[in-house]
Design an enzyme around this catalytic site. Sequence first.
Site, short mmCIF file in Angstrom:
data_model
loop_
_atom_site.label_atom_id
_atom_site.label_comp_id
_atom_site.label_asym_id
_atom_site.label_seq_id
_atom_site.Cartn_x
_atom_site.Cartn_y
_atom_site.Cartn_z
N ASP A 159 0.81 -1.23 0.00
CA ASP A 159 0.00 0.00 0.00
C ASP A 159 0.84 1.27 0.00
O ASP A 159 0.58 2.19 -0.77
CB ASP A 159 -0.94 0.03 1.22
N ARG A 183 2.30 4.92 16.97
CA ARG A 183 1.81 5.98 16.07
C ARG A 183 2.29 7.38 16.46
O ARG A 183 2.74 8.14 15.60
CB ARG A 183 0.29 5.96 15.94
N ASP A 195 -5.72 3.94 13.66
CA ASP A 195 -4.38 4.45 13.37
C ASP A 195 -4.41 5.76 12.59
O ASP A 195 -3.58 6.64 12.81
CB ASP A 195 -3.56 3.39 12.64
N SER A 242 -4.18 -8.36 8.18
CA SER A 242 -3.57 -7.04 8.36
C SER A 242 -2.77 -7.12 9.65
O SER A 242 -3.32 -7.37 10.72
CB SER A 242 -4.67 -5.98 8.48
N1 ARG Z 1 -6.82 -2.53 16.94
C1 ARG Z 1 -5.48 -2.21 17.29
C2 ARG Z 1 -5.36 -0.75 17.55
O1 ARG Z 1 -6.17 0.00 17.14
C3 ARG Z 1 -4.48 -2.74 16.30
C4 ARG Z 1 -4.35 -1.98 15.04
C5 ARG Z 1 -3.42 -2.67 14.15
N2 ARG Z 1 -3.17 -1.94 12.96
C6 ARG Z 1 -3.13 -2.48 11.76
N3 ARG Z 1 -2.90 -1.68 10.78
N4 ARG Z 1 -3.33 -3.77 11.55
O2 ARG Z 1 -4.44 -0.32 18.19
#
Ligand code: ARG
Length: 399
Positions: free
Chosen positions: A14, A95, A124, A175
């Site tokens: 991506d 992040r 995110d 993912s």
């Molecule tokens: N649900 C988790 C969070 O919001 C994990 C996110 C994982 N991110 C991803 N791009 N797969 O912190």
Amino acid sequence: MAERVVLAYSGGLDTSVGIGWLADATGKEVVALAVDVGQGGEDMNDIRQRALDCGAVESVVVDAKEEFGRDYLMPALKANAMYQKTYPLVSALSRPLIARHLARVAKELGADSVAHGCTGKGNDQVRFEAAVAALAPDLTSIAPVRDLALTRDKAIVYAEQHNLPIRQSAANPYSIDKNVWGRAVETGFLEDPWNPPIEDLYEYTQDPAVIKDADEVVITFQAGVPIAIDGVAYTPLGIVEKMNELAGAHGVGRIDVVEDRLVGIKSREVYEAPGAIALIQAHEALEALTIERDLGRYKRGVEAEWSNLVYDGLWFSGLKRSLDVFIDDTQKYVSGDIRLKLQGGRAVVTGQKSDASLYDFDLATYDTGDTFDQSLSKGFIEIWSLPSKISARRDLAQQ
Ligand code: ARG
């Protein structure tokens, strides 16, 4: 000079396609920024080169592993940070750090915007953009996958047409986001919460059902921060890496949960965070030994608040900053040793000691030498239960 955008670059499909896609859609020059937060896997130099091959005008790699350990994971450990009591905030912690570097590089290289590869459905995107807004309010955030309609199918076609040097990861149905604090796995067959996770999903942990001889480790803390394992000193990063290895071998820290995202969706998440879970358990045990009752009780409320803020992308907020000051103050006496036994998916505290311990053997013991005057308890309970007694009399009289 053309305008510039700094893209948070992972090296995956991506964001690789995102480079050209962003340039085409905005006319801006794209600077790629890859941040190493201990996600492992590929060599960061290969990732740096790939961004250039995909059309980035500049490609920057930052080794932020020690910074991540020191400035993000240690505050999380002091806060025993667990969102909804189960998730140690793996992605949520990385992040703000990545956003900080995005804002810094944007400033240094004269960019007017930043970009990330998140979809419009997750947390995110919020975390990146809220952090950038708090650090560099004049920067604009662009999300090619969300705002410029870069779908996965389109990305694959684009990569083929432009001959981009990326391995097709289209076969991987999950993912995944990972860093040294843990791994998050979403999507694929996991989207049905009735489907149990399979062994294949895991990378940081061995199967906890395979019971091995227990390992015992002693973790030394100083003011809430682990500084040594079995007497050997490590940096915060080193401690987390070492505990991942030790606790991961016994399958500690596997988590399977339906979680509430900030954007209103419930999502099924599988995590593994062996070091994080073992360290938080050890840290909580040391706090139990060294923090007085009311402070501990109040802190547990602060911990939940802190975790919500960080989950919700408010790392760089006034409230989070103030809570950090409170939490740091609670850690003054959280120094000492915790012994953990690792086996069968569990990290169990089997020993605790501290020079700042509030545990008083002479008060606690039931043997001779007891210094606690039990006769005082009688009057204490009379007064303690007085409000209950008075209101109960009223309740009975009014019936
Ligand atoms: N649900 C988790 C969070 O919001 C994990 C996110 C994982 N991110 C991803 N791009 N797969 O912190």
